[in-house]
Write an enzyme that holds these catalytic residues in place. Sequence first.
Site, PDB file in Angstrom:
ATOM      1  N   GLN A   1       7.765   2.328   8.717  1.00 31.43           N
ATOM      2  CA  GLN A   1       7.873   2.172   7.267  1.00 31.43           C
ATOM      3  C   GLN A   1       9.149   2.772   6.685  1.00 31.43           C
ATOM      4  OE1 GLN A   1       3.523   3.529   6.767  1.00 31.43           O
ATOM      5  NE2 GLN A   1       3.740   2.049   5.122  1.00 31.43           N
TER       6      GLN A   1
ATOM      7  N   ARG B   1       4.341  15.221   7.459  1.00 33.92           N
ATOM      8  CA  ARG B   1       3.700  14.368   8.462  1.00 33.92           C
ATOM      9  C   ARG B   1       4.579  13.158   8.732  1.00 33.92           C
ATOM     10  NH1 ARG B   1      -1.014  10.176   7.874  1.00 33.92           N
ATOM     11  NH2 ARG B   1      -1.375   9.702  10.060  1.00 33.92           N
TER      12      ARG B   1
ATOM     13  N   HIS C   1       1.437   4.937  14.756  1.00 32.76           N
ATOM     14  CA  HIS C   1       1.136   4.468  13.406  1.00 32.76           C
ATOM     15  C   HIS C   1       1.469   2.965  13.362  1.00 32.76           C
ATOM     16  CE1 HIS C   1       0.580   5.945   9.036  1.00 32.76           C
ATOM     17  NE2 HIS C   1       0.642   4.632   8.971  1.00 32.76           N
TER      18      HIS C   1
ATOM     19  N   ASN D   1      -3.212   6.684  14.201  1.00 32.86           N
ATOM     20  CA  ASN D   1      -3.494   6.576  12.779  1.00 32.86           C
ATOM     21  C   ASN D   1      -4.357   5.347  12.513  1.00 32.86           C
ATOM     22  OD1 ASN D   1      -2.914   7.323   9.879  1.00 32.86           O
ATOM     23  ND2 ASN D   1      -2.203   5.209   9.885  1.00 32.86           N
ATOM     24  N   GLU D   2      -5.508   5.563  11.905  1.00 33.00           N
ATOM     25  CA  GLU D   2      -6.355   4.479  11.415  1.00 33.00           C
ATOM     26  C   GLU D   2      -6.625   3.373  12.435  1.00 33.00           C
ATOM     27  OE1 GLU D   2      -4.622   3.141   7.725  1.00 33.00           O
ATOM     28  OE2 GLU D   2      -5.154   4.994   6.703  1.00 33.00           O
TER      29      GLU D   2
ATOM     30  N   ASN E   1      -7.870   9.965   5.931  1.00 36.05           N
ATOM     31  CA  ASN E   1      -7.023   9.238   4.982  1.00 36.05           C
ATOM     32  C   ASN E   1      -7.934   8.645   3.910  1.00 36.05           C
ATOM     33  OD1 ASN E   1      -5.010   9.803   6.806  1.00 36.05           O
ATOM     34  ND2 ASN E   1      -4.626   7.681   7.392  1.00 36.05           N
TER      35      ASN E   1
ATOM     36  N   TYR F   1      -8.267   6.878   0.071  1.00 38.80           N
ATOM     37  CA  TYR F   1      -7.582   6.208  -1.037  1.00 38.80           C
ATOM     38  C   TYR F   1      -8.501   5.811  -2.181  1.00 38.80           C
ATOM     39  CZ  TYR F   1      -3.247   5.895   1.604  1.00 38.80           C
ATOM     40  OH  TYR F   1      -2.105   6.214   2.277  1.00 38.80           O
TER      41      TYR F   1
ATOM     42  N   GLU G   1      -3.842  11.616   4.277  1.00 41.52           N
ATOM     43  CA  GLU G   1      -3.210  10.676   3.341  1.00 41.52           C
ATOM     44  C   GLU G   1      -4.049  10.600   2.076  1.00 41.52           C
ATOM     45  OE1 GLU G   1      -2.291   6.700   4.810  1.00 41.52           O
ATOM     46  OE2 GLU G   1      -1.544   7.522   6.694  1.00 41.52           O
TER      47      GLU G   1
ATOM     48  N   TRP H   1       0.458  10.523   0.335  1.00 41.30           N
ATOM     49  CA  TRP H   1       1.125   9.343   0.870  1.00 41.30           C
ATOM     50  C   TRP H   1       1.846   8.716  -0.300  1.00 41.30           C
ATOM     51  CZ3 TRP H   1       2.150   7.718   5.623  1.00 41.30           C
ATOM     52  CH2 TRP H   1       2.820   6.492   5.707  1.00 41.30           C
TER      53      TRP H   1
ATOM     54  N   GLU I   1       5.781  -1.288   2.846  1.00 45.04           N
ATOM     55  CA  GLU I   1       4.324  -1.237   2.727  1.00 45.04           C
ATOM     56  C   GLU I   1       3.677  -2.423   3.472  1.00 45.04           C
ATOM     57  OE1 GLU I   1       2.126   0.854   2.103  1.00 45.04           O
ATOM     58  OE2 GLU I   1       0.398  -0.377   1.632  1.00 45.04           O
ATOM     59  N   TRP I   2       3.952  -2.501   4.770  1.00 39.93           N
ATOM     60  CA  TRP I   2       3.329  -3.483   5.662  1.00 39.93           C
ATOM     61  C   TRP I   2       3.395  -4.906   5.079  1.00 39.93           C
ATOM     62  CZ3 TRP I   2       3.844  -0.836   9.768  1.00 39.93           C
ATOM     63  CH2 TRP I   2       3.558   0.521   9.789  1.00 39.93           C
TER      64      TRP I   2
HETATM   65  C1  GBH Z   1      -2.687   3.624   4.794  1.00 42.61           C
HETATM   66  O1  GBH Z   1      -3.896   2.967   5.094  1.00 42.61           O
HETATM   67  C2  GBH Z   1      -1.676   3.527   5.930  1.00 42.61           C
HETATM   68  O2  GBH Z   1      -1.917   4.544   6.893  1.00 42.61           O
HETATM   69  C3  GBH Z   1      -0.241   3.636   5.424  1.00 42.61           C
HETATM   70  O3  GBH Z   1       0.645   3.309   6.451  1.00 42.61           O
HETATM   71  C4  GBH Z   1      -0.046   2.762   4.218  1.00 42.61           C
HETATM   72  O4  GBH Z   1       1.262   2.760   3.764  1.00 42.61           O
HETATM   73  C5  GBH Z   1      -1.002   3.242   3.143  1.00 42.61           C
HETATM   74  O5  GBH Z   1      -2.290   3.087   3.601  1.00 42.61           O
HETATM   75  C6  GBH Z   1      -0.940   2.457   1.850  1.00 42.61           C
HETATM   76  O6  GBH Z   1      -1.459   1.169   2.023  1.00 42.61           O
HETATM   77  O7  GBH Z   1      -5.441  -5.741   2.057  1.00 42.61           O
HETATM   78  O8  GBH Z   1      -7.499  -5.968   0.807  1.00 42.61           O
HETATM   79  O9  GBH Z   1      -7.541  -6.091   3.223  1.00 42.61           O
HETATM   80  C7  GBH Z   1      -4.871   3.027   4.066  1.00 42.61           C
HETATM   81  C8  GBH Z   1      -6.151   2.283   4.375  1.00 42.61           C
HETATM   82  C9  GBH Z   1      -7.138   0.159   4.705  1.00 42.61           C
HETATM   83  C10 GBH Z   1      -5.963   0.536   2.710  1.00 42.61           C
HETATM   84  C11 GBH Z   1      -6.970  -1.313   4.557  1.00 42.61           C
HETATM   85  C12 GBH Z   1      -5.800  -0.965   2.517  1.00 42.61           C
HETATM   86  C13 GBH Z   1      -6.545  -3.156   3.142  1.00 42.61           C
HETATM   87  C14 GBH Z   1      -7.224  -3.814   2.013  1.00 42.61           C
HETATM   88  N1  GBH Z   1      -6.015   0.858   4.112  1.00 42.61           N
HETATM   89  N2  GBH Z   1      -6.863  -1.708   3.174  1.00 42.61           N
HETATM   90  S1  GBH Z   1      -6.909  -5.537   2.047  1.00 42.61           S
END
Ligand code: GBH
Length: 467
Positions: A16, A73, A118, A162-163, A303, A305, A371, A415, A422-423
């Site tokens: 990232q 981290r 990651h 990670n995750e 982690n 959110y 996170e 985070w 952002e993926w």
């Molecule tokens: C983190 O995952 C990651 O570790 C990090 O790299 C990333 O930047 C950060 O989140 C912010 O996104 O797209 O509707 O299917 C957090 C857990 C699980 C949150 C999957 C988003 C996808 C929802 N993530 N979820 S969807």
Amino acid sequence: MFPRDFAWGAGTAAYQIEGGWQADGKGPSIWDTFCHEKGRVFGEQNGDEACSSYELWEKDLECIQQLGLTHYRLSLSWARLLPDGTTRHVNQKGVQYYNKVIDDLLACSVSPMVTLYHFDLPQALQDQGGWKSAATATLFDSYAKFCFQTFGDRVKLWITINEPYVCAKLGHEDGIHAPGLKEPGTAAYLVGHNMLRAHAMAWHSYNSRYRTQQEGAVSLAINSDWLEPLHAGRTEDIDATERLLAFTLGWFAWPVFVTGDYPEVMRSAIDAQSEKLGCGSRLPSFSKDEPAVLGTADFFALNYYTSRKVKPGAGCGEMLCMKSDRDAGEVLDPSWPVCGVSWLAVVPHGLRKLLKYIKDTFNNPAVYVTESGFSQVGPLQLHDVQRAEFHKDTILEVAKALQDDKVNVRGYFTWSLLDNFEWADGFSVRFGLFHVDFTDAKRSRTVYQSGREYAKIISKYKCGQSR
Ligand code: GBH
């Protein structure tokens, strides 16, 4: 309110932020491949350059110091260290880079927390089956040993993977993360299984070969929403919540912290569905001939959110898929504001509840919140009051968990340190405490208001009263 040695951190991940995707002998990873395919990522963007942290590490260090972090981290790029994924060939330039990062952090009295994986598997290993292959777990163990050996004299906090949930589900069930496989109802369980095996092997390697000398701690980072039944008194909702929890947090936490195996609810749901569709069970079993997965975490890395309300869900008809297996639908409470990305409902108090749940369910482990973040989309707002409030409110919930619920929380990592790649959302979603200007060749970093506020919180508590 916070113990003296509480970790105040921020996090990033190699793909990232680093860029330098081909620099100095780095091998390609599955994210390089994925992003270079058409239609995978928002605006066909990629992490070829990202924040250029491979070149501009010193700039990151300035940000870290400006915040006054006690911990940082970061993740290591497996393919930067071992270009083909194996220890047959070590890329010394990669070793030098991470040595410098770690040494610079320590020179500034910042402790590194290092994630080995990651999301960025070396492409060479994907070509041999990736995480669906049992061999990848063994190769991960070799990579982990290499990292413990090389950096473990200075790194005392390790996250293996990670995750694993996100890698398994988004990468192999939904296909929206690399490697972009859509094999619903099968591949994700296999991938999750190999990731647990990989983690367990690496923990045992650390435990038997490095722990005595290096005296560090090793865990895996588990992502989880806080889940509640949509209607508190309705049995179907309560059952659906239990199922969804088993298929998310429980999938990885149960084997490691409770039984050495998957939650019973998860296995029976998958088995029942398999029988209905006339196929064999798709959830693998742990072999007695392999290192035990139970007890392979020295702390709980969470982690967090967001939160969800849960009711029984719509499946995918006669098709095989995880959605049908778990039979749970997620709903947002109308009182939760959604900011930035659509999945992120802002629910700071969900963290306190989840922390209490973790204490009660997993035998009161030490917990790091590895996170916690808040996103911004659309026009840039450096005066990001909502994100500042989010972190303040969330940290208050951590304080309540510490003080009132006696949860053994050891640290809080926002985070992310920087706006970054952002993926699948590319650069359209910003999670940083520092803004990064991706149109500027120098990738200039500018502190957000939330960064300033976080720095104030840290300076207030860092050397504050001990409990
Ligand atoms: C983190 O995952 C990651 O570790 C990090 O790299 C990333 O930047 C950060 O989140 C912010 O996104 O797209 O509707 O299917 C957090 C857990 C699980 C949150 C999957 C988003 C996808 C929802 N993530 N979820 S969807």
